[in-house]
Design a protein around this motif. Structure first.
Motif, PDB file in Angstrom:
ATOM      1  N   MET A   1       0.843  -1.197   0.000  1.00 60.40           N
ATOM      2  CA  MET A   1       0.000   0.000   0.000  1.00 60.40           C
ATOM      3  C   MET A   1       0.880   1.249   0.000  1.00 60.40           C
ATOM      4  SD  MET A   1      -2.761  -1.247   2.826  1.00 60.40           S
ATOM      5  CE  MET A   1      -3.250  -2.977   2.863  1.00 60.40           C
ATOM      6  N   ASP A   2       0.393   2.302  -0.670  1.00 59.18           N
ATOM      7  CA  ASP A   2       1.234   3.504  -0.772  1.00 59.18           C
ATOM      8  C   ASP A   2       0.747   4.634   0.139  1.00 59.18           C
ATOM      9  OD1 ASP A   2      -0.137   4.766  -3.974  1.00 59.18           O
ATOM     10  OD2 ASP A   2      -1.069   4.366  -2.035  1.00 59.18           O
ATOM     11  N   GLY A   3      -0.300   4.361   0.909  1.00 60.24           N
ATOM     12  CA  GLY A   3      -0.785   5.419   1.808  1.00 60.24           C
ATOM     13  C   GLY A   3      -1.588   6.491   1.091  1.00 60.24           C
ATOM     14  N   VAL A   4      -1.712   6.327  -0.261  1.00 66.27           N
ATOM     15  CA  VAL A   4      -2.492   7.301  -1.043  1.00 66.27           C
ATOM     16  C   VAL A   4      -3.757   6.615  -1.554  1.00 66.27           C
ATOM     17  CG1 VAL A   4      -2.502   8.776  -3.116  1.00 66.27           C
ATOM     18  CG2 VAL A   4      -0.399   8.522  -1.735  1.00 66.27           C
ATOM     19  N   TYR A   5      -3.550   5.509  -2.270  1.00 67.07           N
ATOM     20  CA  TYR A   5      -4.720   4.771  -2.771  1.00 67.07           C
ATOM     21  C   TYR A   5      -5.531   4.230  -1.597  1.00 67.07           C
ATOM     22  CZ  TYR A   5      -7.671   1.543  -5.280  1.00 67.07           C
ATOM     23  OH  TYR A   5      -8.777   0.880  -5.757  1.00 67.07           O
ATOM     24  N   THR A   6      -4.823   3.696  -0.614  1.00 75.09           N
ATOM     25  CA  THR A   6      -5.489   3.277   0.623  1.00 75.09           C
ATOM     26  C   THR A   6      -4.771   3.974   1.789  1.00 75.09           C
ATOM     27  OG1 THR A   6      -4.027   1.354   0.712  1.00 75.09           O
ATOM     28  CG2 THR A   6      -6.237   0.982  -0.141  1.00 75.09           C
ATOM     29  N   PRO A   7      -5.503   4.350   2.818  1.00 79.30           N
ATOM     30  CA  PRO A   7      -4.897   5.116   3.935  1.00 79.30           C
ATOM     31  C   PRO A   7      -4.122   4.210   4.900  1.00 79.30           C
ATOM     32  CG  PRO A   7      -7.216   4.769   4.364  1.00 79.30           C
ATOM     33  CD  PRO A   7      -6.949   4.153   3.022  1.00 79.30           C
ATOM     34  N   ASN A   8      -3.123   3.512   4.331  1.00 74.10           N
ATOM     35  CA  ASN A   8      -2.352   2.574   5.146  1.00 74.10           C
ATOM     36  C   ASN A   8      -1.041   2.286   4.411  1.00 74.10           C
ATOM     37  OD1 ASN A   8      -1.609   0.725   7.075  1.00 74.10           O
ATOM     38  ND2 ASN A   8      -3.243  -0.765   6.632  1.00 74.10           N
ATOM     39  N   LEU A   9      -0.057   1.860   5.184  1.00 69.00           N
ATOM     40  CA  LEU A   9       1.228   1.431   4.604  1.00 69.00           C
ATOM     41  C   LEU A   9       1.497   0.025   5.149  1.00 69.00           C
ATOM     42  CD1 LEU A   9       3.333   4.668   5.173  1.00 69.00           C
ATOM     43  CD2 LEU A   9       2.658   3.751   2.946  1.00 69.00           C
ATOM     44  N   THR A  10       1.893  -0.885   4.297  1.00 71.71           N
ATOM     45  CA  THR A  10       2.127  -2.260   4.806  1.00 71.71           C
ATOM     46  C   THR A  10       3.468  -2.767   4.266  1.00 71.71           C
ATOM     47  OG1 THR A  10       0.730  -2.971   2.963  1.00 71.71           O
ATOM     48  CG2 THR A  10      -0.308  -2.845   5.132  1.00 71.71           C
ATOM     49  N   LEU A  11       3.437  -3.852   3.498  1.00 70.94           N
ATOM     50  CA  LEU A  11       4.685  -4.457   3.050  1.00 70.94           C
ATOM     51  C   LEU A  11       5.291  -3.656   1.897  1.00 70.94           C
ATOM     52  CD1 LEU A  11       2.967  -6.772   4.438  1.00 70.94           C
ATOM     53  CD2 LEU A  11       4.374  -8.353   3.147  1.00 70.94           C
ATOM     54  N   GLY A  12       6.604  -3.811   1.768  1.00 65.43           N
ATOM     55  CA  GLY A  12       7.300  -3.112   0.683  1.00 65.43           C
ATOM     56  C   GLY A  12       8.245  -4.059  -0.038  1.00 65.43           C
ATOM     57  N   LEU A  13       9.091  -3.476  -0.869  1.00 68.45           N
ATOM     58  CA  LEU A  13       9.980  -4.296  -1.693  1.00 68.45           C
ATOM     59  C   LEU A  13      10.962  -5.104  -0.847  1.00 68.45           C
ATOM     60  CD1 LEU A  13      10.675  -1.813  -4.608  1.00 68.45           C
ATOM     61  CD2 LEU A  13       9.465  -3.997  -4.767  1.00 68.45           C
ATOM     62  N   GLN A  14      11.419  -4.490   0.247  1.00 67.72           N
ATOM     63  CA  GLN A  14      12.362  -5.229   1.119  1.00 67.72           C
ATOM     64  C   GLN A  14      11.714  -6.513   1.631  1.00 67.72           C
ATOM     65  OE1 GLN A  14      15.205  -3.649   0.404  1.00 67.72           O
ATOM     66  NE2 GLN A  14      15.797  -3.512   2.572  1.00 67.72           N
ATOM     67  N   ASP A  15      10.431  -6.376   1.994  1.00 67.58           N
ATOM     68  CA  ASP A  15       9.725  -7.550   2.559  1.00 67.58           C
ATOM     69  C   ASP A  15       9.533  -8.614   1.474  1.00 67.58           C
ATOM     70  OD1 ASP A  15       9.255  -6.143   5.070  1.00 67.58           O
ATOM     71  OD2 ASP A  15       7.882  -4.921   3.888  1.00 67.58           O
ATOM     72  N   ILE A  16       9.202  -8.164   0.281  1.00 67.40           N
ATOM     73  CA  ILE A  16       9.007  -9.130  -0.821  1.00 67.40           C
ATOM     74  C   ILE A  16      10.314  -9.861  -1.093  1.00 67.40           C
ATOM     75  CG2 ILE A  16       8.509  -9.364  -3.293  1.00 67.40           C
ATOM     76  CD1 ILE A  16       6.588  -6.974  -2.986  1.00 67.40           C
ATOM     77  N   LYS A  17      11.409  -9.111  -1.143  1.00 66.54           N
ATOM     78  CA  LYS A  17      12.709  -9.744  -1.421  1.00 66.54           C
ATOM     79  C   LYS A  17      13.083 -10.724  -0.303  1.00 66.54           C
ATOM     80  CE  LYS A  17      14.254  -5.839  -4.201  1.00 66.54           C
ATOM     81  NZ  LYS A  17      14.913  -4.508  -4.135  1.00 66.54           N
ATOM     82  N   ALA A  18      12.766 -10.354   0.913  1.00 65.33           N
ATOM     83  CA  ALA A  18      13.088 -11.252   2.047  1.00 65.33           C
ATOM     84  C   ALA A  18      12.252 -12.529   1.943  1.00 65.33           C
ATOM     85  CB  ALA A  18      12.805 -10.538   3.361  1.00 65.33           C
TER      86      ALA A  18
END
Ligand code: DX5
Ligand code: ZN
Length: 214
Positions: free
Chosen positions: A37-54
């Motif tokens: 989530m980017d905090g714009v489309y939805t009012p939240n931030l969750t997993l990112g690229l680091q998490d996907i790579k891990a």
């Protein structure tokens, strides 16, 4: 027909990510659902690229990225390179969603759209031939722990009917309880995103939870 069970990693214990991924795989998960989530489309931030790579480095199971962000087309290479196997975009968040879906396909990744509760089959019909997977939202995107929106049922049935025409796989995302899974698996939904409603619950091991859903 095998029910595809996909733990929603935003609900996992991030203090012990490796332990979680290995335990969920050992318990019988079929793939991992990754909410970005980017905090714009939805009012939240969750997993990112680091998490996907891990997570990618810890398992060979498929990863499906649910991109809740504006202009996903501009960022799609990031998720292709990070090793996602399925990438869902929200079409209204993209100026040219069919272009993005084709780009995902050309990269050898499965393209999909996430269909919000208020979005009709008609509103996405042109994209159905370009999707290998559909993510039908049974809650408003952005948060775990919400309540299933019953008014999406007719749309689920309509999209199940069109499976033979377009050949896509259907996943349900949002408040998938054991009862919801039983009901919708029996009418043709192929897979379910598992969060706080069926998997990440106190007193229930991943093994017991997944075995109970089979
Ligand atoms: C939102 C998320 C949530 C969540 C599912 O896109 O995908 O739907 O992880 O978990 P619960 O069961 O809490 O709705
Ligand atoms: Zn999701």
């Amino acid at each position: 027909m095998k029910r595809l069970l996909s733990p929603s990693m935003m609900c996992a214990d991030f203090r012990n990510l490796e332990r979680e991924v290995r335990a969920l795989e050992k318990a019988g998960s079929d793939l991992f659902h990754i909410d970005v989530m980017d905090g714009v489309y939805t009012p939240n931030l969750t997993l990112g690229l680091q998490d996907i790579k891990a997570i990618r480095s810890l398992t060979s199971l498929p990863l499906d990225a649910h991109l809740m962000m504006v202009n996903p087309g501009d960022k799609i290479d990031w998720f292709i390179k990070a090793g996602c196997d399925i990438i869902y975009i929200h079409p209204k968040a993209d100026a040219f969603p069919t272009k993005t879906l084709l780009k995902i396909k050309e990269a050898g990744v499965h393209p999909g759209i996430a269909i919000n509760p208020e979005e009709s089959v008609e509103s996405v019909r042109e994209m159905l031939p370009l999707c290998d997977d559909l993510l039908i939202m049974s809650v408003h995107p952005g948060f775990a722990g919400q309540k299933f929106l019953d008014f999406v049922e007719p749309k689920i049935k309509e999209l199940v009917k069109l499976k033979s025409t377009y050949g896509y796989t259907i996943f349900l995302d949002g408040n998938c309880t054991p009862a919801v899974i039983e009901k919708y698996a029996n009418i043709g939904v192929d897979g379910f995103v598992l969060g706080t409603s069926a998997l990440f619950r106190d007193g229930l091991s991943y093994q017991e939870a997944l075995a109970g859903l089979r």
